[in-house]
Scaffold this active site. Structure first.
Site, PDB file in Angstrom:
ATOM      1  N   ASP A 299       1.007  -1.268   0.083  1.00  0.00           N
ATOM      2  CA  ASP A 299       0.053   0.172  -0.444  1.00  0.00           C
ATOM      3  C   ASP A 299       0.908   1.091   0.180  1.00  0.00           C
ATOM      4  O   ASP A 299       1.581   1.268   1.176  1.00  0.00           O
ATOM      5  CB  ASP A 299      -1.012   0.155   1.183  1.00  0.00           C
ATOM      6  CG  ASP A 299      -1.604   0.947   0.944  1.00  0.00           C
ATOM      7  OD1 ASP A 299      -1.582   2.279   0.766  1.00  0.00           O
ATOM      8  OD2 ASP A 299      -2.708   0.895   1.563  1.00  0.00           O
ATOM      9  N   HIS A 300       0.423   1.313  -0.932  1.00  0.00           N
ATOM     10  CA  HIS A 300       2.086   3.178  -1.190  1.00  0.00           C
ATOM     11  C   HIS A 300       1.865   3.936  -0.104  1.00  0.00           C
ATOM     12  O   HIS A 300       3.094   4.216  -0.156  1.00  0.00           O
ATOM     13  CB  HIS A 300       2.666   3.394  -2.146  1.00  0.00           C
ATOM     14  CG  HIS A 300       0.856   4.495  -2.783  1.00  0.00           C
ATOM     15  ND1 HIS A 300      -0.058   4.537  -3.071  1.00  0.00           N
ATOM     16  CD2 HIS A 300       0.960   6.083  -3.033  1.00  0.00           C
ATOM     17  CE1 HIS A 300      -0.587   5.634  -2.954  1.00  0.00           C
ATOM     18  NE2 HIS A 300      -0.089   5.944  -3.449  1.00  0.00           N
TER      19      HIS A 300
ATOM     20  N   HIS B 199      -5.794   2.591   1.543  1.00  0.00           N
ATOM     21  CA  HIS B 199      -4.896   4.024   1.999  1.00  0.00           C
ATOM     22  C   HIS B 199      -5.589   4.798   3.152  1.00  0.00           C
ATOM     23  O   HIS B 199      -5.336   4.712   4.236  1.00  0.00           O
ATOM     24  CB  HIS B 199      -5.305   4.765   0.878  1.00  0.00           C
ATOM     25  CG  HIS B 199      -4.425   5.219  -0.167  1.00  0.00           C
ATOM     26  ND1 HIS B 199      -3.430   4.271  -0.703  1.00  0.00           N
ATOM     27  CD2 HIS B 199      -4.798   4.882  -1.718  1.00  0.00           C
ATOM     28  CE1 HIS B 199      -2.490   3.285  -1.313  1.00  0.00           C
ATOM     29  NE2 HIS B 199      -3.327   4.173  -2.443  1.00  0.00           N
TER      30      HIS B 199
HETATM   31  C1  BG6 Z   1      -3.812   5.209  -5.805  1.00  0.00           C
HETATM   32  C2  BG6 Z   1      -5.656   5.212  -6.633  1.00  0.00           C
HETATM   33  O1  BG6 Z   1      -3.631   4.056  -5.002  1.00  0.00           O
HETATM   34  O2  BG6 Z   1      -3.765   6.053  -4.645  1.00  0.00           O
HETATM   35  C3  BG6 Z   1      -5.558   6.067  -6.957  1.00  0.00           C
HETATM   36  O3  BG6 Z   1      -5.726   4.219  -7.430  1.00  0.00           O
HETATM   37  C4  BG6 Z   1      -5.124   7.625  -6.642  1.00  0.00           C
HETATM   38  O4  BG6 Z   1      -7.023   6.432  -7.955  1.00  0.00           O
HETATM   39  C5  BG6 Z   1      -3.709   8.165  -5.408  1.00  0.00           C
HETATM   40  O5  BG6 Z   1      -5.289   8.498  -6.891  1.00  0.00           O
HETATM   41  C6  BG6 Z   1      -3.383   8.915  -4.217  1.00  0.00           C
HETATM   42  O6  BG6 Z   1      -2.170   8.564  -4.449  1.00  0.00           O
HETATM   43  P1  BG6 Z   1      -1.312  10.080  -3.679  1.00  0.00           P
HETATM   44  O7  BG6 Z   1      -0.431   8.918  -3.537  1.00  0.00           O
HETATM   45  O8  BG6 Z   1      -1.329  10.827  -4.792  1.00  0.00           O
HETATM   46  O9  BG6 Z   1      -1.917  10.147  -2.854  1.00  0.00           O
END
Ligand code: BG6
Length: 519
Positions: free
Chosen positions: A192-193, A255
Site C-alpha cells: 500500500d504505497h 489508504h
Molecule cells: C491510488 C488510487 O491507489 O492512490 C488513485 O488508485 C489515487 O486513484 C492515488 O489517485 C492517490 O495516491 P497519492 O499518493 O497521490 O495520494
C-alpha cells in the site's frame, strides 16, 4: 539539522534478483527505477543486484535498456548520474511473454539462473506484480509450476502484490486463498504505497516517541478525528478501471484505513512486523459494523459534475474517457466510523476522500475537546473550540498544533495560532518516490509496512455493508458536486448533525502566519 541516533546506520539490502511483471508499464519508470536509484545512491542496494523485466511487449534486453535509458531522462531522480545509470543498465534484463504461457516462465527461469550466476545474487528473488489484479493469481500459479516460488534455508523468494487486493470481501478472501496455495504468508508482501510516505510512517514515531502526546490520545481529551484525502485530479486515463472501483474501493479499505489504524492503534510492544500489524488489525476489528440504516445516514457518496479548479474548467466525470454517460460510480465518499474500544468509545472518526476537489491535501486532524469556558463568558470570545493537531501528509508535510492565544490589545480577544513542524524546513527536502523504503524492506525481509491477509480482509469487512447497501440502492441525483468544491452538501450535514464542522482546510493553510480571530 536533526541528529541521527547511532543505531540508524542501515545495513545494505541482501543480494537478490528483482523480477518486474508488467515491466513496460508506468510504475517501472515513474516509481520503481527512480526508487532503486535513490537506494543505490544512499548505498543501500547490494552490489549483487539485478532486475529482470517481464511483460507482453516484444522487446530484447537491449531495447528494454534503451527504453529505460530514455525514460530516465524524464523520471530519474537527481541522484541518478551517468556512472550510476551505467551500473544499473548492466544489470537490467528482459523476458518477453504472456502471463498465462508456461513456456514464457521457463524462459524466465533460464534468465533468472543466468543472471544469478552473472551477478552472484545468491538465489534470493522477489517478484513485483505491477499488473492488473486479474493476473495476480495466475502469475503466482505459473511461478509455482515453474518452481520459482521455492525457498531454502539459504535463500528467499518473495512476491509483492499491488493494490487493489480484491474487489470486495469475498474476492479478497478468495485471492488470499489462491496465493496461499502456492506461497506462505511470510512470502507475500501486499503493498500500500501510503505506507511508503515518510509522513505516514511518522505517525507512529510522533505518537510513541513523545511522552507528551500519548496521555492525551484518547476519548478523555479527543472530541473527534477527521481524515481527509482530497485530490484535484479526476480519473485521468483510468476511466475503465475506475468505473469498476469507485472512490470507496479505491481509497478507503487501503489508504484511509492505514491512516486510521496508525492513528488509533494501541502502542505495539516492538516494531516487529507482527507486533505492529496485530495492533492495526485490532482497530479494524473494533470498528462498529454499520447497519443498513447507518450506511444511509452516516455515509455520503458523490460524483463530480463539471466545474472549475484554479481558474481552469474541467468536464464532469460522466464525460471522462471510458466512463458511461449515465455512470453511477462514486468519485467522492465520506464516512463516520466508530471504534468500539476503551480508548475510542464515542469518538467519531470522519473520513472523506474524493476526486476533483478544491485542493490536493491529505491530512489527519485531531480535534481536542473544548476547555471549560466559564472564564471567557463575559468577553467577546464566542467559540471555545481551539485545539487541533493536524498531521499534514501531503503536499505539505509536517505537523501543526493549533491553540488559542490572546490577541495583543486592551480587549480580551482570542486568536488562533499554530506551532508548526515542517519536514522540508527542519529535515531538508526529500526526493523520495515513496517506494524506497518499501522495496528496501522487502529485500531485508521486514514486512511491517505491508498488509497481512487478515488485515486486508478486516478492511473489506468494514466496508462490505456499504457496498451491499449502495448496490441495492443505486445513487440518485449524480452528479451532485461541482469539480472544484469540497463534495456534496450532505457531507457538511454529516458533521453538522453532530454539532461539528469539517476543518476549513483552505482558510487554515499549513504555515499560515496570521492568527485567525475567533471572537
Ligand atoms: C491510488 C488510487 O491507489 O492512490 C488513485 O488508485 C489515487 O486513484 C492515488 O489517485 C492517490 O495516491 P497519492 O499518493 O497521490 O495520494
Amino acid at each position: 539539522m536533526p541528529t541521527l541516533h547511532p543505531n540508524e546506520v542501515q545495513q545494505k539490502a541482501s543480494p537478490c534478483v528483482m523480477v518486474i511483471f508488467g515491466a513496460s508499464g508506468d510504475l517501472t519508470k515513474r516509481k520503481l527505477l527512480p526508487a532503486l536509484a535513490n537506494l543505490a545512491q544512499e548505498g543501500l542496494l547490494s552490489q549483487q543486484f539485478a532486475i529482470i523485466g517481464f511483460s507482453f511487449d516484444q522487446m530484447t534486453t537491449e531495447a528494454f535498456r534503451d527504453k529505460l535509458t530514455a525514460e530516465m531522462k524524464e523520471f530519474a531522480p537527481s541522484s541518478l548520474n551517468d556512472e550510476l545509470w551505467k551500473w544499473f543498465v548492466e544489470r537490467i534484463y528482459y523476458v518477453q511473454g504472456d502471463f498465462g504461457d508456461s513456456a514464457a516462465y521457463q524462459r524466465l527461469k533460464d534468465q533468472i539462473i543466468a543472471v544469478e550466476k552473472n551477478h552472484s545474487t545468491q538465489g534470493n528473488r522477489f517478484h513485483y506484480l505491477a499488473v492488473a489484479p486479474k493476473f495476480f493469481s495466475p502469475i503466482v500459479r505459473k511461478l509455482g509450476e515453474a518452481g520459482l516460488t521455492q525457498e531454502t534455508n539459504l535463500n528467499w523468494t518473495r512476491v509483492i502484490v499491488e493494490k487493489p487486493f480484491g474487489h470486495d470481501l469475498e474476492s479478497a478472501i478468495q485471492l488470499n486463498k489462491e496465493l496461499k496455495e502456492i506461497l506462505s504468508e511470510k512470502q507475500i508482501y501486499r503493498i500500500d504505497h501510503y505506507l511508503g510516505k515518510e509522513t505516514v510512517q511518522n505517525v507512529m514515531v510522533f505518537r510513541f516517541a513523545n511522552s507528551i502526546i500519548e496521555p492525551l490520545w484518547n476519548r478523555t481529551y479527543i472530541d473527534h478525528v477527521q481524515i481527509t484525502a482530497a485530490e484535484t485530479v479526476g480519473v485521468e486515463h483510468r476511466g475503465a478501471f475506475y468505473e469498476t472501483a469507485g472512490a470507496l474501493r479505491d481509497m478507503v479499505p487501503n489508504h484511509l484505513f492505514q491512516l486510521l489504524t496508525l492513528t488509533a492503534m494501541e502502542p505495539p510492544i516492538s516494531f516487529e512486523a507482527d507486533a505492529v500489524r496485530d495492533k492495526q488489525a485490532e482497530i479494524l476489528h473494533a470498528i462498529q459494523m454499520p447497519t443498513p440504516e447507518e450506511v444511509l445516514q452516516n455515509m455520503v457518496r458523490g460524483q463530480y459534475g463539471e466545474g472549475v479548479i484554479d481558474g481552469q474548467p474541467f468536464p464532469a466525470y460522466r464525460s471522462e474517457p471510458n466512463v458511461a454517460p449515465n455512470s453511477n460510480t462514486e468519485t467522492f465518499v465520506a464516512l463516520k466510523l466508530k471504534i468500539d474500544n476503551w480508548r475510542w468509545g464515542d469518538v467519531p472518526f470522519y473520513l472523506r476522500t474524493g476526486k476533483r476537489l478544491a485542493k490536493r491535501v491529505t491530512e489527519i486532524a485531531i480535534h481536542f475537546r473544548r476547555a471549560p469556558f466559564m472564564l471567557f463568558r463575559k468577553t467577546p470570545i464566542k467559540d471555545p473550540r481551539t485545539n487541533q493537531l493536524v498531521i499534514h501528509i501531503q503536499p505539505d508535510e509536517g505537523i501543526s498544533l493549533r491553540f488559542g492565544a490572546k490577541i495583543p490589545g486592551s480587549v480580551m480577544k482570542l486568536g488562533l495560532v499554530n506551532m508548526d513542524f515542517d519536514y522540508s524546513r527542519d529535515f531538508g527536502t526529500s526526493h523520495s518516490t515513496g517506494y524506497e523504503r518499501l522495496l528496501y524492506d522487502c529485500m531485508v525481509g521486514d514486512a511491517t509496512l505491508f498488509q497481512r491477509a487478515d488485515m486486508v480482509e478486516a478492511g473489506w469487512s468494514v466496508i462490505q455493508p456499504l457496498l451491499d447497501v449502495w448496490k441495492a440502492l443505486p445513487a440518485r441525483g449524480f452528479p451532485n458536486y461541482p469539480a472544484g468544491s469540497w463534495g456534496p452538501k450532505e457531507v457538511d450535514d454529516l458533521l453538522e448533525r453532530d454539532g461539528r464542522a469539517w476543518r476549513d482546510i483552505e482558510a487554515e493553510e499549513f504555515g499560515a502566519k496570521i492568527p485567525a480571530a475567533v471572537s
